[in-house]
Design an enzyme around this catalytic site. Structure first.
Site, PDB file in Angstrom:
ATOM      1  N   ASN A 199       9.292  39.857  83.126  1.00  0.00           N
ATOM      2  CA  ASN A 199       8.832  39.289  84.389  1.00  0.00           C
ATOM      3  C   ASN A 199       7.947  40.299  85.121  1.00  0.00           C
ATOM      4  OD1 ASN A 199      11.379  40.668  84.790  1.00  0.00           O
ATOM      5  ND2 ASN A 199      11.653  39.657  86.758  1.00  0.00           N
ATOM      6  N   GLU A 250       9.343  34.588  79.784  1.00  0.00           N
ATOM      7  CA  GLU A 250       9.058  33.638  78.713  1.00  0.00           C
ATOM      8  C   GLU A 250       7.579  33.253  78.709  1.00  0.00           C
ATOM      9  OE1 GLU A 250      13.182  32.534  80.406  1.00  0.00           O
ATOM     10  OE2 GLU A 250      11.310  33.417  81.122  1.00  0.00           O
ATOM     11  N   GLU A 264       6.556  40.502  88.903  1.00  0.00           N
ATOM     12  CA  GLU A 264       6.610  39.915  90.238  1.00  0.00           C
ATOM     13  C   GLU A 264       5.368  40.252  91.060  1.00  0.00           C
ATOM     14  OE1 GLU A 264      11.437  39.707  90.787  1.00  0.00           O
ATOM     15  OE2 GLU A 264      10.318  41.136  91.996  1.00  0.00           O
TER      16      GLU A 264
END
Length: 134
Positions: free
Chosen positions: A40, A53, A42
């Site tokens: 991830n 993903e 951010e």
């Protein structure tokens, strides 16, 4: 399964999660056995954040892959995290409903709950739904 979960765990180390402090890693195996990972990433406005993903799928697709046969997802907390709805839909674009999704839930790489993608997101929007042949 174990190798894919381990690859997802390795990807967690690259996560950029200063706001949620919830690092996620994913590993995606292509039909030819190549493994792509993602983490991830951010962003301060949250809506521009990338999910692990999605990053893995984007890397694989940009290298020409369009078919995947397994997915593993983990977090630094090893809490059995599953892909969110948006990521499930992204995976469904390229994965058969029977593709296993391994969700890491422990210290041992074999401690993962296995779901079928079709169970996580039944009746997905697909190219066929839109009248498009892939």
């Amino acid at each position: 399964m174990h190798d894919l979960v381990e690859a997802a765990r390795d990807a967690v180390d690259s996560a950029y999660a200063p706001y949620s402090e919830y690092a996620v890693g994913a590993a995606l195996r292509t039909a030819d056995g190549t493994v792509y990972t993602g983490c991830n990433v951010e962003n301060a406005n949250y809506s521009n954040s990338l999910h692990a993903e999605e990053v893995a799928v984007g890397k694989a697709v940009s290298d020409g892959h369009r078919s995947f046969d397994a997915v593993a997802v983990t977090s630094a907390a090893r809490d059995g995290v599953t892909p969110c709805g948006m990521c499930r839909q992204t995976l469904a674009e390229f994965c058969d409903e029977n593709v296993p999704v391994y969700c890491d839930g422990g210290d041992d790489g074999d401690e993962a709950t296995t779901y079928r993608l079709g169970d996580l997101i039944p009746d997905t929007i697909s190219p066929g739904t839109l009248g498009v042949e892939p």
